[in-house]
Design an enzyme around this catalytic site. Structure first.
Site, short mmCIF file in Angstrom:
data_model
loop_
_atom_site.label_atom_id
_atom_site.label_comp_id
_atom_site.label_asym_id
_atom_site.label_seq_id
_atom_site.Cartn_x
_atom_site.Cartn_y
_atom_site.Cartn_z
N GLU A 192 -6.17 4.69 13.82
CA GLU A 192 -7.12 3.79 14.46
C GLU A 192 -7.81 4.38 15.70
O GLU A 192 -8.75 3.77 16.21
CB GLU A 192 -6.44 2.46 14.83
N ARG A 216 0.83 -1.20 0.00
CA ARG A 216 0.00 0.00 0.00
C ARG A 216 0.87 1.26 0.00
O ARG A 216 2.05 1.22 0.35
CB ARG A 216 -0.92 0.02 1.23
N ASP A 239 -2.81 -7.29 15.22
CA ASP A 239 -2.10 -6.00 15.24
C ASP A 239 -2.30 -5.26 16.54
O ASP A 239 -1.61 -4.28 16.82
CB ASP A 239 -2.47 -5.12 14.03
N TYR A 279 -1.28 4.45 10.81
CA TYR A 279 -1.69 3.43 11.78
C TYR A 279 -0.51 3.20 12.72
O TYR A 279 0.60 2.93 12.26
CB TYR A 279 -2.05 2.11 11.09
N HIS A 293 -1.04 1.56 16.31
CA HIS A 293 -1.29 0.37 17.14
C HIS A 293 -0.26 0.28 18.28
O HIS A 293 0.35 -0.75 18.52
CB HIS A 293 -1.26 -0.90 16.29
N LYS A 342 1.60 2.11 7.55
CA LYS A 342 1.92 1.31 8.72
C LYS A 342 2.86 2.04 9.66
O LYS A 342 3.52 3.02 9.29
CB LYS A 342 2.56 -0.03 8.30
#
Length: 370
Positions: A118, A15, A270, A94, A96, A75
């Site tokens: 997120e 991506r 994740d 993101y 996490h 990411k």
């Protein structure tokens, strides 16, 4: 503002954080967008596509990170990228963090402003920037699970939908949110027998009204989870606690009682995973066995369908990227509570409580200094 788009370096992550269309809009607003060469290749966007949209192509990640005021990624930064984090940088991706202590400490130590896709949260509790990738991951969990149930792929050798006279596979989904709902839709569409579990009875009522076919809802508790896991051919972990580590609802003992060759897809990996026996894998080495049960635990599942995922993610993130670029971090976050909830680190502090609690680290509520 100078916005940077580096190439993703996570294993088989194809991506890219922005599309040519998004870059064109930012350039129209007077901003400069730096794109690392070949950043879009995995999603079939060429350097020429980005250049035509008005991006400035640069040769290295170091140039993108070093010159940008805001870096937009897909990411979380990997250890090789920690050196690029700095106090005057806004990182929008993101993160996490509740499942990544080393990254959390690196971000705090660097002073970087970290906004996590997120945890951007609307007033009604929905997560607009997590939703499109949860939709992809939920649908992929069944597509991937059906493949790994095939004998040559290591599974029981069951066709997900069965055939006349032969029972379909039993799919058990733990969690009735976006991932679980999309997984159920796909599994039902392929003819599987689907059991969906959640602790929220109102959510189960809603799903029982909108989903039809060989479908049942089950109120989740340790006893019912153990029973359902035992008969599952395909178990999908779809549990989410906003911004926090996922609770482990499926124990090692439960896994040991599953049928030989059954498959676990833990989409919650994740955020630490909701199955005791799961740990993150990669697209290069996606599976492993525990007690003859195949585990697929790739944290970036949507990276396998990057064209769809990039377009879906960019559709959701672009309005927030434009807001940050046009107003600057302080003004944008002060004026938008939805965006403010996305801020996980700021000026050397953890500003999202669930992340601080995950590691026993200090928490400081977000206070913007203009």
């Amino acid at each position: 503002m100078i916005i940077g788009v580096p190439k993703e370096i996570k294993d088989n992550e194809y991506r890219v954080s922005m599309t040519p269309g998004g870059i064109h809009q930012l350039v129209e607003h007077g901003h400069t967008v730096l794109v690392e060469k070949s950043a879009g290749a995995g999603s079939r966007f060429t350097d020429a596509d980005f250049a035509e949209a008005g991006a400035a192509l640069v040769a290295s990640a170091e140039e993108v990170w070093g010159q940008a005021n805001m870096v937009v990624k897909v990411k979380e930064p990997l250890p090789a990228e920690y050196k690029y984090l700095r106090p005057d940088l806004v990182l929008f991706t993101y993160l996490h963090l509740a499942a990544a202590e080393a990254l959390t400490r690196a971000m705090v130590d660097s002073g970087v402003t970290g906004i996590a896709y997120e945890t951007v949260e609307l007033a009604n509790g929905t997560l607009p920037l997590l939703t499109p990738m949860s939709e992809v991951a939920g649908r992929m969990s069944i597509q991937v699970g059906a493949h790994y149930l095939e004998r040559h792929a290591g599974g029981r050798g069951k066709l997900l939908g069965g055939i006349p006279g032969v029972r379909p596979a039993s799919v058990v989904i733990i969690g009735g949110g976006v991932v679980g709902t999309n997984a159920a839709q796909m599994a039902l569409g392929m003819g599987a027998r689907v059991s969906l579990m959640d602790i929220n009875l109102d959510r189960l009522r809603t799903l029982s009204e909108i989903l039809h076919g060989n479908f049942e809802t089950i109120a989740a508790n340790p006893y019912t989870v153990a029973r359902a896991v035992r008969y599952a051919d395909l178990l999908v972990g779809a549990v989410l606690v906003k911004g926090a580590k996922a609770p482990q609802l499926v124990t090692r003992k439960m896994v040991a009682e599953m049928k030989q060759g059954s498959v676990i897809i833990d989409v919650a990996v994740d955020q630490g995973g909701c199955v005791e026996t799961t740990h993150p894998t990669s697209h290069s080495e996606p599976t492993y066995y525990v007690d003859d049960v195949l585990h697929y635990c790739v944290p970036n599942m949507p990276g396998a369908v990057p064209r769809t995922s990039t377009l879906g993610l960019s559709n959701a993130t672009l309005p927030y990227i434009i807001k940050l670029a046009d107003k600057g971090f302080a003004e944008a976050v002060s004026a938008d509570k939805t965006l403010a909830l996305g801020v996980n680190t700021y000026q050397g502090h953890i500003t999202y409580q669930a992340v601080a609690e995950a590691f026993g680290l200090p928490y400081k509520p977000l206070t913007i200094h203009n």
